[in-house]
Motif scaffolding. Structure first.
Motif, PDB file in Angstrom:
ATOM      1  N   UNK A   1       0.825  -1.209   0.000  1.00 20.35           N
ATOM      2  CA  UNK A   1       0.000   0.000   0.000  1.00 20.35           C
ATOM      3  C   UNK A   1       0.854   1.253   0.000  1.00 20.35           C
ATOM      4  N   UNK A   2       1.921   1.244   0.767  1.00 16.90           N
ATOM      5  CA  UNK A   2       2.806   2.415   0.847  1.00 16.90           C
ATOM      6  C   UNK A   2       3.530   2.646  -0.472  1.00 16.90           C
ATOM      7  N   UNK A   3       4.068   1.585  -1.059  1.00 15.65           N
ATOM      8  CA  UNK A   3       4.784   1.708  -2.323  1.00 15.65           C
ATOM      9  C   UNK A   3       3.869   2.261  -3.411  1.00 15.65           C
ATOM     10  N   UNK A   4       2.676   1.691  -3.530  1.00 17.91           N
ATOM     11  CA  UNK A   4       1.756   2.124  -4.586  1.00 17.91           C
ATOM     12  C   UNK A   4       1.265   3.548  -4.355  1.00 17.91           C
ATOM     13  N   UNK A   5       1.032   3.912  -3.099  1.00 14.37           N
ATOM     14  CA  UNK A   5       0.577   5.272  -2.800  1.00 14.37           C
ATOM     15  C   UNK A   5       1.677   6.285  -3.065  1.00 14.37           C
ATOM     16  N   UNK A   6       2.907   5.969  -2.658  1.00 13.67           N
ATOM     17  CA  UNK A   6       4.030   6.879  -2.888  1.00 13.67           C
ATOM     18  C   UNK A   6       4.294   7.060  -4.379  1.00 13.67           C
ATOM     19  N   UNK A   7       4.072   6.017  -5.163  1.00 14.30           N
ATOM     20  CA  UNK A   7       4.306   6.104  -6.598  1.00 14.30           C
ATOM     21  C   UNK A   7       3.320   7.038  -7.309  1.00 14.30           C
ATOM     22  N   UNK A   8       2.204   7.304  -6.686  1.00 12.65           N
ATOM     23  CA  UNK A   8       1.276   8.299  -7.239  1.00 12.65           C
ATOM     24  C   UNK A   8       1.968   9.661  -7.310  1.00 12.65           C
ATOM     25  N   UNK A   9       2.772   9.972  -6.298  1.00 10.55           N
ATOM     26  CA  UNK A   9       3.497  11.247  -6.251  1.00 10.55           C
ATOM     27  C   UNK A   9       4.804  11.184  -7.052  1.00 10.55           C
ATOM     28  N   UNK A  10       5.359   9.985  -7.188  1.00  4.24           N
ATOM     29  CA  UNK A  10       6.655   9.835  -7.847  1.00  4.24           C
ATOM     30  C   UNK A  10       6.540   9.535  -9.345  1.00  4.24           C
ATOM     31  N   UNK A  11       5.331   9.509  -9.843  1.00  2.00           N
ATOM     32  CA  UNK A  11       5.086   9.075 -11.225  1.00  2.00           C
ATOM     33  C   UNK A  11       5.906   9.835 -12.261  1.00  2.00           C
ATOM     34  N   UNK A  12       6.094  11.133 -12.090  1.00  2.00           N
ATOM     35  CA  UNK A  12       6.813  11.938 -13.081  1.00  2.00           C
ATOM     36  C   UNK A  12       8.237  12.272 -12.650  1.00  2.00           C
ATOM     37  N   UNK A  13       8.803  11.458 -11.773  1.00  2.00           N
ATOM     38  CA  UNK A  13      10.166  11.713 -11.282  1.00  2.00           C
ATOM     39  C   UNK A  13      11.084  10.568 -11.693  1.00  2.00           C
ATOM     40  N   UNK A  14      12.371  10.718 -11.353  1.00  2.00           N
ATOM     41  CA  UNK A  14      13.316   9.647 -11.668  1.00  2.00           C
ATOM     42  C   UNK A  14      13.222   8.476 -10.690  1.00  2.00           C
ATOM     43  N   UNK A  15      12.291   8.547  -9.739  1.00  2.00           N
ATOM     44  CA  UNK A  15      12.050   7.446  -8.810  1.00  2.00           C
ATOM     45  C   UNK A  15      10.772   6.681  -9.158  1.00  2.00           C
ATOM     46  N   UNK A  16      10.211   6.966 -10.316  1.00  2.00           N
ATOM     47  CA  UNK A  16       9.001   6.263 -10.740  1.00  2.00           C
ATOM     48  C   UNK A  16       9.312   4.784 -10.945  1.00  2.00           C
ATOM     49  N   UNK A  17       8.454   3.925 -10.450  1.00  2.00           N
ATOM     50  CA  UNK A  17       8.655   2.477 -10.574  1.00  2.00           C
ATOM     51  C   UNK A  17       7.304   1.788 -10.491  1.00  2.00           C
ATOM     52  N   UNK A  18       7.292   0.508 -10.834  1.00  2.00           N
ATOM     53  CA  UNK A  18       6.062  -0.281 -10.750  1.00  2.00           C
ATOM     54  C   UNK A  18       6.371  -1.631 -10.124  1.00  2.00           C
ATOM     55  N   UNK A  19       5.330  -2.355  -9.775  1.00  2.00           N
ATOM     56  CA  UNK A  19       5.511  -3.657  -9.135  1.00  2.00           C
ATOM     57  C   UNK A  19       6.198  -4.660 -10.059  1.00  2.00           C
TER      58      UNK A  19
END
Length: 257
Positions: free
Chosen positions: A126-144
């Motif tokens: 839950x934390x990873x997926x929620x944080x990725x909402x904010x990180x989507x357009x950054x160099x830390x964007x990732x997926x499962x």
């Protein structure tokens, strides 16, 4: 006709699960742990900017920074599971019902492990997926589906759970909530930082397999230089937890309540 109810592993597990879920402190510490991990993860994601000071940090590590705080809360829960019964005196009734004693410890450890691993894994996802909402357009964007992400999330949950089992063992051995908490903080959290200051290569190598360092190695999608491999870290943590449980198991056989 009188029905006889014997002691079985299933009944022991059911009893310990009932104790765990009906005690208010369980819900307080569990929700606190989840809230800390999720809250810090959201904060890291919401405040992150590409190219900043955390640009070289592993994505899973970045989003799960709060796991360090959550692990402490879950360690306290582990201590309460065992030492808490000694504090209230209810351990006498428990061991009277189960005179062989050690099955009680194994049942507590099993119920705690299953509960904490499930909670930690769910919180990590839950934390990873929620944080990725904010990180989507950054160099830390990732997926499962990215390399190593699922293993790192599962490794983080396993590491936190095994760290809690060490605390549970300390609680069972010392039979004191304050004493076990002090031993966990001093021996597991602070001692490695003190040893790190020693100018010896052997000490540095050994520290890779200490509990908190092993947890860190398990929760990374990209291997970090100078840390143990995930397999070695998992084995080290398992051995630490086994040793922490073996001591109170021996004491239960040779010491009065």
């Amino acid at each position: 006709m009188t029905t006889t109810y014997g002691i079985t592993p299933t009944r022991l597990l059911t009893s310990e699960w009932h104790k765990l879920r009906t005690v208010r402190s369980t819900w307080i510490t569990a929700l606190t742990a989840a809230a800390l991990v999720l809250g810090v993860g959201i904060l890291m994601g919401a405040t992150y900017t590409s190219g900043g000071g955390d640009a070289d940090v592993d994505t899973v590590v970045l989003t799960l920074y709060g796991s360090q705080l959550g692990a402490i809360a879950l360690a306290v829960l582990g201590i309460l599971v065992t030492a808490g019964e000694y504090a209230t005196g209810t351990i006498r009734a428990t061991l009277t019902a189960v005179p062989t004693r050690t099955p009680v410890l194994w049942a507590k450890a099993t119920v705690y492990t299953a509960t904490v691993f499930a909670l930690s894994l769910l919180t990590a996802f839950a934390t990873f997926l929620t944080a990725q909402v904010f990180l989507d357009d950054t160099d830390q964007a990732a997926s499962l589906t990215d390399d190593g992400v699922l293993a790192a999330l599962a490794g983080n949950a396993a590491g936190v759970t095994l760290l809690g089992l060490i605390a549970l063992g300390l609680g069972a051995a010392l039979r004191s909530v304050p004493g076990a908490t002090g031993a966990f903080v001093g021996g597991v959290l602070i001692l490695p930082e003190i040893l790190r200051t020693l100018p010896y290569e052997t000490t540095e190598t050994a520290l890779r397999y200490f509990p908190t360092q092993a947890v860190g190695a398990l929760g990374t999608a990209t291997p970090i230089p100078g840390t143990a491999s995930p397999g070695a870290a998992l084995l080290a943590l398992t051995l630490w937890a086994a040793a922490a449980l073996a001591i109170p198991a021996l004491l239960l056989k040779h010491r009065d309540v």
